[in-house]
Scaffold this motif. Structure first.
Motif, PDB file in Angstrom:
ATOM      1  N   UNK A   1     126.695 123.348  96.223  1.00 12.28           N
ATOM      2  CA  UNK A   1     125.521 124.225  96.303  1.00 12.28           C
ATOM      3  C   UNK A   1     124.324 123.558  95.629  1.00 12.28           C
ATOM      4  N   UNK A   2     123.182 123.685  96.285  1.00 13.27           N
ATOM      5  CA  UNK A   2     121.973 123.129  95.676  1.00 13.27           C
ATOM      6  C   UNK A   2     120.869 124.173  95.715  1.00 13.27           C
ATOM      7  N   UNK A   3     119.886 123.991  94.837  1.00 14.30           N
ATOM      8  CA  UNK A   3     118.700 124.861  94.822  1.00 14.30           C
ATOM      9  C   UNK A   3     117.468 123.997  94.774  1.00 14.30           C
TER      10      UNK A   3
ATOM     11  N   UNK B   1     114.998 120.525 101.661  1.00  9.18           N
ATOM     12  CA  UNK B   1     115.954 121.504 102.184  1.00  9.18           C
ATOM     13  C   UNK B   1     116.661 120.934 103.422  1.00  9.18           C
ATOM     14  N   UNK B   2     115.867 120.360 104.334  1.00  3.95           N
ATOM     15  CA  UNK B   2     116.422 119.765 105.559  1.00  3.95           C
ATOM     16  C   UNK B   2     117.391 118.635 105.198  1.00  3.95           C
TER      17      UNK B   2
ATOM     18  N   UNK C   1     124.927 123.357 100.627  1.00  9.57           N
ATOM     19  CA  UNK C   1     124.490 124.715 100.959  1.00  9.57           C
ATOM     20  C   UNK C   1     123.283 124.960 100.078  1.00  9.57           C
ATOM     21  N   UNK C   2     122.106 124.900 100.680  1.00 10.13           N
ATOM     22  CA  UNK C   2     120.904 124.934  99.845  1.00 10.13           C
ATOM     23  C   UNK C   2     120.215 126.288  99.844  1.00 10.13           C
TER      24      UNK C   2
ATOM     25  N   UNK D   1     123.486 121.269  92.019  1.00 11.94           N
ATOM     26  CA  UNK D   1     122.324 120.373  91.929  1.00 11.94           C
ATOM     27  C   UNK D   1     121.049 121.214  92.055  1.00 11.94           C
ATOM     28  N   UNK D   2     120.097 120.950  91.165  1.00  8.69           N
ATOM     29  CA  UNK D   2     118.790 121.607  91.268  1.00  8.69           C
ATOM     30  C   UNK D   2     117.755 120.525  91.552  1.00  8.69           C
ATOM     31  N   UNK D   3     116.889 120.779  92.538  1.00 11.99           N
ATOM     32  CA  UNK D   3     115.873 119.784  92.867  1.00 11.99           C
ATOM     33  C   UNK D   3     114.475 120.353  92.637  1.00 11.99           C
ATOM     34  N   UNK D   4     113.665 119.605  91.912  1.00 10.97           N
ATOM     35  CA  UNK D   4     112.244 119.926  91.791  1.00 10.97           C
ATOM     36  C   UNK D   4     111.535 119.011  92.788  1.00 10.97           C
TER      37      UNK D   4
END
Lengths: 227, 80
Positions: free
Chosen positions: A2-4, A18-19, A27-28, A43-46
């Motif tokens: 899972x990612x955000x 996101x793509x 699964x974002x 995973x968290x992405x800025x």
């Protein structure tokens, strides 16, 4: 996995990220900057962009937004956080990564492909990656990495320099430094190497027809490392 | 009361904007300029009426948000 991806007002690479994440099996979820809770994530992405119009200093306003409290807690608990471009600027402004990103040396907005050399593979971002030189895209006005001499000594001793600008064979030299960064630094880790900040955009290199696939190499390897 | 603060890049940090402004001044005939450093100016109007308390608060603001102390210095230049 899972990612955000956090969206700040002015983020513009959030949907590209996101793509990319979804393409390689994450699964974002998109998370708004005004939210308080972070969804359960591996995973968290800025993402990149111009959060808050780059007011005051790039990333400074975003680093104080509501969601960042949860992001900082997540980081302190060992969570994986990746900041790309403006996301990198936000991470240094929160103090999660050392140093700062200054205006590019020649005052130009730089938008081009560059090569980067992966320095350290003892971390969950680059472990087992096949190529240690990747061609990625940069697009920034403030990517000139700077830190104090003491900080530089510390990050060198701890192998925190994640990637350097180089040529296509992996040679690191001043002539391959696009923006004036100290020692050609393009990305760094925190001490525990659960946080990565970098100026290049891997999410822009995931399509063989549009760009190139060196970003795909990065994402495929990343999700395997997280499994 | 109003507190004025200026924030500038530290001396050993390259200031490319200052450099370009210097070159422009040179080109305009202002040949006796040694160096130009560019900075930011903030005027903060606060409800606090005690000058010492107000100054302390503004200093805290500088440390936490207005300045990035890795590269910048702040200076409170006026209190009225």
């Amino acid at each position: 996995m899972k990612s955000s991806v956090i969206t700040f007002p002015g983020s513009n690479c959030d949907r590209d990220m996101d793509v990319a994440l979804k393409k390689f099996g994450f699964k974002n979820k998109m998370v708004w900057h005004n939210d308080i809770e972070l969804p359960k994530s591996d995973l968290v992405v800025l993402p990149g962009g111009f959060s808050y119009g780059d007011y005051l200093r790039c990333g400074s306003m975003a680093s104080k937004s509501k969601i960042m409290k949860s992001v900082i807690n997540f980081a302190n608990g060992g969570g994986m956080i990746m900041g790309i471009c403006n996301g990198f600027q936000i991470l240094v402004e929160t103090g999660l990564l050392p140093g700062v990103l200054l205006r590019n040396k020649y005052l130009e907005f730089i938008c081009k492909n560059v090569f980067i050399k992966i320095n350290d593979e003892q971390n969950r971002y680059f472990k087992n990656i096949n190529n240690n030189v990747l061609e990625l895209h940069i697009a920034h006005n403030e990517g000139n990495y700077f830190c104090t001499k003491d900080q530089l000594k510390e990050i060198e001793e701890n192998d925190q320099i994640a990637i350097n600008y180089c040529d296509k064979s992996g040679n690191i030299g001043e002539q391959f430094n696009p923006n004036g960064s100290i020692n050609n630094i393009a990305g760094i880790f925190n001490k525990k190497k659960n946080i990565l900040g970098m100026m290049p955009h891997p999410e822009r290199m995931i399509d063989p027809y549009l760009s190139g696939e060196d970003g795909s190499i990065f994402f495929k390897n990343l999700i395997n490392n997280l499994k | 009361m109003k507190i004025s603060v200026i924030i500038t890049l530290k001396k050993d940090v390259l200031d490319p904007q200052g450099k370009v402004i210097h070159q422009a001044l040179d080109g305009m005939g202002f040949n006796d300029v040694n160096e130009v450093r560019q900075g930011k100016f903030f005027e903060i109007d606060t409800k606090e009426s005690n000058p010492k308390k107000a100054t302390n608060k503004v200093e805290e603001m500088c440390k936490k948000l207005l300045a990035n102390l890795v590269i910048e210095d702040y200076k409170i230049i006026d209190t009225q």
